[in-house]
Design an enzyme around this catalytic site. Structure first.
Site, mmCIF file in Angstrom:
data_model
loop_
_atom_site.group_PDB
_atom_site.id
_atom_site.type_symbol
_atom_site.label_atom_id
_atom_site.label_comp_id
_atom_site.label_asym_id
_atom_site.label_seq_id
_atom_site.Cartn_x
_atom_site.Cartn_y
_atom_site.Cartn_z
ATOM 1 C CD GLU A 98 19.772 27.028 1.272
ATOM 2 O OE1 GLU A 98 20.706 25.894 1.606
ATOM 3 O OE2 GLU A 98 19.558 26.302 -0.069
ATOM 4 C CG HIS A 145 23.925 57.060 -7.142
ATOM 5 N ND1 HIS A 145 24.006 57.998 -7.955
ATOM 6 C CD2 HIS A 145 24.537 56.954 -6.066
ATOM 7 C CE1 HIS A 145 24.974 58.814 -6.992
ATOM 8 N NE2 HIS A 145 25.189 58.524 -5.931
ATOM 9 C CE LYS A 168 18.338 20.095 -4.964
ATOM 10 N NZ LYS A 168 18.762 19.532 -4.143
#
Ligand code: PA5
Length: 433
Positions: free
Chosen positions: A286, A307, A421
């Site tokens: 951010e 792995h 949003k």
């Protein structure tokens, strides 16, 4: 005393390269320090370990004691910077199986309001059942949808379980000192309320009430956490790259970025620190990912991920570098016993400890990845305790701010978060959108 050390020997560039950035670093240092105490700049975290509100700090401890006494479950409602720091510290410093361990006396701690999944919510409600609970709602803006929905659900749950008056005594709010729907509700209901200072953004807020209340409820010594952060504040006050290891890390990232190393993997060998990586990812993503720039921060848990994504790191695209967190002294250890039959062929590690083997895995992996073209920065912390973690948190906050400034972006805003949003609200038919 220095608990954190930065080793740049495996980065592929010479230490002298760092000094080429010195002028820019000094300028960034000056820019941060000159506005550190301003109300309108988001740099309040810089002097927080010295300037924190001592009266509120004591109130946090008192509330934590009450919650520990009257609650079997403590819910932390928040998203992004309003929960990741608390979760990072709690998981790093408590038993790995904290919530599942019946002999742990502090409340079970669950995080909610950080997604929109009905399954998550229903599973949590089922898991809480009849247990005594308290909740904290954390939102700086006081309007974020995910925690607001979770609070609506849990407020109703609390009020029908305890009645309105008792529910009030079990709800703790951390928000802006005057703005936002949460503050308005908090005033109306007279909930116990803590403040997120104006000049501290969500991802830099773990050492405010945002992180401190849940951390204290988990039984972690918040004085020691702040003490570690204060050590870091004092130690990383030096403006020159030459002496400031925190700034060396910031510069090293920018040098590697200029060499097309556009992805940074924060590597841990300690599963307790998985959420510390999540906190770190949010802090850097951010802060730096904007204007089509920025290192993509991601994480790996070794040896587990050796792995899985280990293959890619060893032989995939060469746009990666790793920052490895090495913990010098483990809090506990186990010695591997000798077996007379040795059918599993493991006697070559008999009498060695698991930490010894873990460290050899780390050493071998660093050698392999560096040889494969993946530069490694190694950050060593003395041990995984509250003091060291406080120091490491401050180290990453400060290096992130400096790194963002070197990159030429504003490390304290997050304009890109609004895009989803806006669409979501339009699709949901929110009035005025
Ligand atoms: O770091 C940030 O500023 C964000 O991640 C916020 O913490 C997050 O969006 C939650 O915001 P709020 O605390 O206003 O609910």
């Amino acid at each position: 005393m220095s608990n954190i050390k930065v080793n740049l020997e495996n980065t592929g560039f010479k230490k002298e390269e760092l000094m080429k950035y010195n002028e820019k670093v000094e300028k960034a240092h000056e820019e941060l320090h000159s506005v550190a105490d301003n109300e309108d700049d988001f740099v309040g975290w810089l002097h927080l370990p010295t300037n924190y509100n001592k009266e509120e700090f004591e109130r946090i401890k008192k509330c934590a004691e009450k919650i520990k006494k009257d609650s079997e479950v403590f819910l932390v409602i928040g998203i992004g910077g309003s929960y990741l720091g608390a979760r990072a510290v709690i998981e790093s410093l408590t038993n790995t199986f904290y919530n599942a361990c019946s002999n742990i006396k502090t409340p079970k701690i669950f995080f909610v309001g950080n997604n929109m999944s009905p399954n998550y919510m229903n599973d949590l409600l089922e898991c809480i059942g009849n247990k005594d609970i308290s909740i904290t709602v954390i939102s700086k803006s006081g309007t974020t949808t995910e925690p607001a929905i979770a609070f609506r659900i849990f407020r109703e749950f609390m009020e029908s379980k305890y009645g309105v008056d008792e529910a009030r005594k079990r709800i703790y709010i951390t928000t802006d000192k005057e703005k936002g729907a949460l503050k308005t509700l908090s005033n109306e209901e007279e909930y116990e309320t803590f403040v997120i200072p104006d000049n501290i953004g969500g991802r830099y807020s773990v050492l405010t009430a945002v992180g401190l209340l849940p951390i204290a409820v988990a039984g972690i010594d918040i004085d020691k956490l702040m003490y570690g952060a204060k050590n870091a504040e004092d130690k990383y006050n030096e403006n020159s790259v030459k002496y400031n290891q925190c700034y060396q890390y910031a510069v090293a990232r920018n040098i590697l970025y200029s060499q097309e190393k556009t992805t940074e993997i924060l590597v841990n060998y300690e599963p307790k620190m998985q959420y510390f990586t999540e906190w770190w990812k949010q802090l850097y993503a951010e802060s730096e990912g904007k204007e089509n720039k920025g290192i993509f921060p991601t994480g790996a848990m070794f040896t587990t991920d050796l792995h899985s994504i280990g293959q890619y790191i060893q032989e995939g695209r060469r746009n990666l570098f790793e920052t490895v967190i090495s913990i010098e002294n483990p809090e506990t250890d186990i010695t591997i016993k000798k077996d007379a039959d040795n059918i599993d062929g493991l006697n070559f590690v008999a009498d060695k400890t698991m930490d010894y083997v873990n460290k050899k895995a780390m050493q071998g992996t660093i050698e392999a990845h560096v040889a494969g073209g993946v530069p490694n920065i190694i950050i060593t912390m003395e041990r995984l305790d509250a003091e060291n973690l406080g120091e490491l948190i401050y180290f990453f906050e400060l290096s992130c701010a400096i790194s963002g400034k070197l990159l030429g972006v504003n490390p304290f805003n997050q304009p890109g978060v609004e895009a989803y949003k806006k669409n979501m609200f339009r699709l949901l038919g929110k009035p005025g959108v």
